[in-house]
Design a protein around this motif. Structure first.
Motif, PDB file in Angstrom:
ATOM      1  N   LEU A   1      -8.392 -36.713  23.295  1.00 17.68           N
ATOM      2  CA  LEU A   1      -8.683 -37.771  24.268  1.00 17.68           C
ATOM      3  C   LEU A   1      -7.412 -38.010  25.071  1.00 17.68           C
ATOM      4  O   LEU A   1      -6.452 -38.575  24.561  1.00 17.68           O
ATOM      5  CB  LEU A   1      -9.123 -39.068  23.579  1.00 17.68           C
ATOM      6  CG  LEU A   1      -9.497 -40.169  24.582  1.00 17.68           C
ATOM      7  CD1 LEU A   1     -11.010 -40.185  24.799  1.00 17.68           C
ATOM      8  CD2 LEU A   1      -9.060 -41.534  24.092  1.00 17.68           C
ATOM      9  N   HIS A   2      -7.415 -37.554  26.320  1.00 14.68           N
ATOM     10  CA  HIS A   2      -6.220 -37.697  27.148  1.00 14.68           C
ATOM     11  C   HIS A   2      -6.618 -38.123  28.554  1.00 14.68           C
ATOM     12  O   HIS A   2      -7.805 -38.345  28.842  1.00 14.68           O
ATOM     13  CB  HIS A   2      -5.408 -36.400  27.163  1.00 14.68           C
ATOM     14  CG  HIS A   2      -6.223 -35.166  27.381  1.00 14.68           C
ATOM     15  ND1 HIS A   2      -6.797 -34.858  28.596  1.00 14.68           N
ATOM     16  CD2 HIS A   2      -6.596 -34.169  26.526  1.00 14.68           C
ATOM     17  CE1 HIS A   2      -7.458 -33.723  28.500  1.00 14.68           C
ATOM     18  NE2 HIS A   2      -7.369 -33.284  27.254  1.00 14.68           N
ATOM     19  N   ASP A   3      -5.631 -38.246  29.423  1.00 17.15           N
ATOM     20  CA  ASP A   3      -5.873 -38.780  30.776  1.00 17.15           C
ATOM     21  C   ASP A   3      -6.917 -37.988  31.546  1.00 17.15           C
ATOM     22  O   ASP A   3      -7.637 -38.545  32.374  1.00 17.15           O
ATOM     23  CB  ASP A   3      -4.562 -38.801  31.578  1.00 17.15           C
ATOM     24  CG  ASP A   3      -3.616 -39.893  31.114  1.00 17.15           C
ATOM     25  OD1 ASP A   3      -4.112 -40.928  30.620  1.00 17.15           O
ATOM     26  OD2 ASP A   3      -2.389 -39.721  31.223  1.00 17.15           O
ATOM     27  N   HIS A   4      -6.983 -36.693  31.289  1.00 17.93           N
ATOM     28  CA  HIS A   4      -7.849 -35.836  32.098  1.00 17.93           C
ATOM     29  C   HIS A   4      -9.295 -35.769  31.602  1.00 17.93           C
ATOM     30  O   HIS A   4     -10.167 -35.303  32.327  1.00 17.93           O
ATOM     31  CB  HIS A   4      -7.267 -34.421  32.164  1.00 17.93           C
ATOM     32  CG  HIS A   4      -5.865 -34.388  32.700  1.00 17.93           C
ATOM     33  ND1 HIS A   4      -5.562 -34.739  33.996  1.00 17.93           N
ATOM     34  CD2 HIS A   4      -4.687 -34.082  32.103  1.00 17.93           C
ATOM     35  CE1 HIS A   4      -4.251 -34.632  34.195  1.00 17.93           C
ATOM     36  NE2 HIS A   4      -3.702 -34.246  33.060  1.00 17.93           N
ATOM     37  N   ASN A   5      -9.554 -36.191  30.364  1.00 21.46           N
ATOM     38  CA  ASN A   5     -10.926 -36.069  29.855  1.00 21.46           C
ATOM     39  C   ASN A   5     -11.506 -37.367  29.301  1.00 21.46           C
ATOM     40  O   ASN A   5     -12.613 -37.377  28.773  1.00 21.46           O
ATOM     41  CB  ASN A   5     -10.989 -34.986  28.769  1.00 21.46           C
ATOM     42  CG  ASN A   5     -10.392 -35.426  27.437  1.00 21.46           C
ATOM     43  OD1 ASN A   5      -9.759 -36.482  27.343  1.00 21.46           O
ATOM     44  ND2 ASN A   5     -10.578 -34.632  26.399  1.00 21.46           N
ATOM     45  N   GLU A   6     -10.751 -38.478  29.416  1.00 24.28           N
ATOM     46  CA  GLU A   6     -11.165 -39.701  28.733  1.00 24.28           C
ATOM     47  C   GLU A   6     -12.530 -40.207  29.192  1.00 24.28           C
ATOM     48  O   GLU A   6     -13.360 -40.613  28.365  1.00 24.28           O
ATOM     49  CB  GLU A   6     -10.117 -40.805  28.926  1.00 24.28           C
ATOM     50  CG  GLU A   6     -10.463 -42.065  28.134  1.00 24.28           C
ATOM     51  CD  GLU A   6      -9.397 -43.139  28.220  1.00 24.28           C
ATOM     52  OE1 GLU A   6      -9.619 -44.215  27.628  1.00 24.28           O
ATOM     53  OE2 GLU A   6      -8.363 -42.917  28.869  1.00 24.28           O
ATOM     54  N   LYS A   7     -12.790 -40.176  30.491  1.00 20.73           N
ATOM     55  CA  LYS A   7     -14.076 -40.683  30.984  1.00 20.73           C
ATOM     56  C   LYS A   7     -15.238 -39.879  30.422  1.00 20.73           C
ATOM     57  O   LYS A   7     -16.296 -40.426  30.089  1.00 20.73           O
ATOM     58  CB  LYS A   7     -14.098 -40.661  32.513  1.00 20.73           C
ATOM     59  CG  LYS A   7     -13.202 -41.713  33.134  1.00 20.73           C
ATOM     60  CD  LYS A   7     -13.300 -41.716  34.653  1.00 20.73           C
ATOM     61  CE  LYS A   7     -12.413 -42.795  35.250  1.00 20.73           C
ATOM     62  NZ  LYS A   7     -12.461 -42.791  36.740  1.00 20.73           N
ATOM     63  N   ASP A   8     -15.047 -38.548  30.315  1.00 22.55           N
ATOM     64  CA  ASP A   8     -16.112 -37.697  29.780  1.00 22.55           C
ATOM     65  C   ASP A   8     -16.218 -37.808  28.266  1.00 22.55           C
ATOM     66  O   ASP A   8     -17.313 -37.770  27.711  1.00 22.55           O
ATOM     67  CB  ASP A   8     -15.855 -36.231  30.170  1.00 22.55           C
ATOM     68  CG  ASP A   8     -15.917 -36.018  31.677  1.00 22.55           C
ATOM     69  OD1 ASP A   8     -16.680 -36.745  32.332  1.00 22.55           O
ATOM     70  OD2 ASP A   8     -15.191 -35.142  32.174  1.00 22.55           O
ATOM     71  N   ARG A   9     -15.088 -37.942  27.588  1.00 24.37           N
ATOM     72  CA  ARG A   9     -15.078 -37.925  26.125  1.00 24.37           C
ATOM     73  C   ARG A   9     -15.494 -39.270  25.525  1.00 24.37           C
ATOM     74  O   ARG A   9     -15.965 -39.338  24.394  1.00 24.37           O
ATOM     75  CB  ARG A   9     -13.678 -37.531  25.642  1.00 24.37           C
ATOM     76  CG  ARG A   9     -13.516 -37.271  24.156  1.00 24.37           C
ATOM     77  CD  ARG A   9     -14.486 -36.243  23.603  1.00 24.37           C
ATOM     78  NE  ARG A   9     -14.466 -34.990  24.280  1.00 24.37           N
ATOM     79  CZ  ARG A   9     -13.610 -34.000  24.047  1.00 24.37           C
ATOM     80  NH1 ARG A   9     -12.650 -34.155  23.161  1.00 24.37           N
ATOM     81  NH2 ARG A   9     -13.716 -32.860  24.697  1.00 24.37           N
ATOM     82  N   ALA A  10     -15.338 -40.361  26.280  1.00 23.77           N
ATOM     83  CA  ALA A  10     -15.650 -41.690  25.738  1.00 23.77           C
ATOM     84  C   ALA A  10     -17.093 -41.770  25.253  1.00 23.77           C
ATOM     85  O   ALA A  10     -17.370 -42.358  24.203  1.00 23.77           O
ATOM     86  CB  ALA A  10     -15.387 -42.765  26.798  1.00 23.77           C
TER      87      ALA A  10
END
Length: 298
Positions: A73-82
């Motif tokens: 979970l990092h800046d580049h995938n947080e919206k998708d991974r949440a």
């Protein structure tokens, strides 16, 4: 709602609530001995660990003797991974969020996940621990009754100088993080924009083997950095004393504000008083509200 802390029955249980708990777990910023027993217990008890860098966090978990399913979970995938992590919580599984070092969300990912988890009604439980800015401030010898954390200044010189210009009259202690390859440029910009005499403290490699503090005027700190062969190595916390209060912030001006508040409080409720006083004085409505409350209690 009532939170009940236990050994781990999932550390927090919620009466009448269903679903898992999202734990926000602080991890060491350098010295592994700073890992708290509670944080270790939580990481051992959850079902999933969401980590900024799974390789980095995998080494930490291995050091602790813990094997867990790791999810990046990092800046580049947080919206998708949440969404997938919320599904884990919905299924009753507990999730721990950790960053590479320190307290998650403090200049690290996690805001989207925490906000969505709370909006969905899940328990979000902080497991406090190391935080570079708090550790550095505690040892800096600068005023800490009011400080402003900025995160990282812009990488480009023009943006960095513009940010510093906007903060030049801020009376609170300024705190920000800086990387080793930009630290000299940033300190030079601080000297030029805020003045070479502004008191500054730099904390380098906090809690690590080569922890170092540089303090004095900006000019003196810059000279120290340039002379130190290790002065551009490691991660930095930069702390700058706030600007001197302007005449409008003098004790006499505060007394005048108090007089205004007292007159208004005789006729109006506190919320209305704060609004009107803010319009009259140009001061913060929130600060005036708190001041009006204190005067009313007195």
């Amino acid at each position: 709602m009532k939170n009940v802390v236990s050994d781990f029955s999932a550390e927090v249980s919620l009466e009448g609530a269903s679903g898992g708990t999202l734990f926000i777990v602080a991890t060491p910023i350098g010295n592994l001995d700073d890992m708290s027993p509670r944080a270790t217990r939580v990481l051992a008890g959850v079902d999933v660990v969401a980590a900024e860098d799974t390789r980095h966090s995998g080494r930490l978990l291995s050091h602790l003797g813990i094997q867990k399913r790791l999810v990046a979970l990092h800046d580049h995938n947080e919206k998708d991974r949440a969404g997938s992590l919320l599904a884990e919580l919905e299924a009753g599984r507990d999730v721990a969020l950790i960053s590479d070092a320190g307290t998650p969300l403090i200049s690290d990912p996690g805001y989207v996940l925490v906000r969505e988890a709370r909006a969905a009604g899940f328990v979000v439980c902080p497991i406090p621990g190391p935080c570079a800015l708090v550790a550095a401030l505690s040892a800096a010898g600068l005023p800490t009754d009011r400080f402003l954390f900025i995160g990282f200044l812009p990488a480009k010189r023009s943006g960095r100088r513009a940010s510093l210009e906007s903060l030049s009259s801020e009376v609170a202690t300024l705190v920000f993080y800086e990387s080793p390859h930009r630290i000299l440029e940033s300190v030079r910009d601080i000297a030029e924009v805020l003045g070479p005499d502004r008191e500054t403290v730099l904390g380098r490699e906090i809690t690590k083997t080569f922890e170092t503090f540089y303090s004095g005027s900006v000019h003196e700190v810059l000279a120290e950095l340039e002379q130190d062969p290790h002065g551009t190595r490691g991660e930095f916390v930069v702390m700058i004393r706030g600007a001197e209060p302007c005449a409008g912030d003098s004790d006499e001006a505060i007394l005048d504000v108090d007089r205004v508040l007292k007159v208004l409080l005789a006729e109006l409720p506190v919320k209305k008083v704060a609004k009107m006083a803010a319009e009259l004085t140009g001061l913060s409505k929130n600060e005036l509200y708190q001041r009006a409350l204190a005067l009313k209690d007195d």
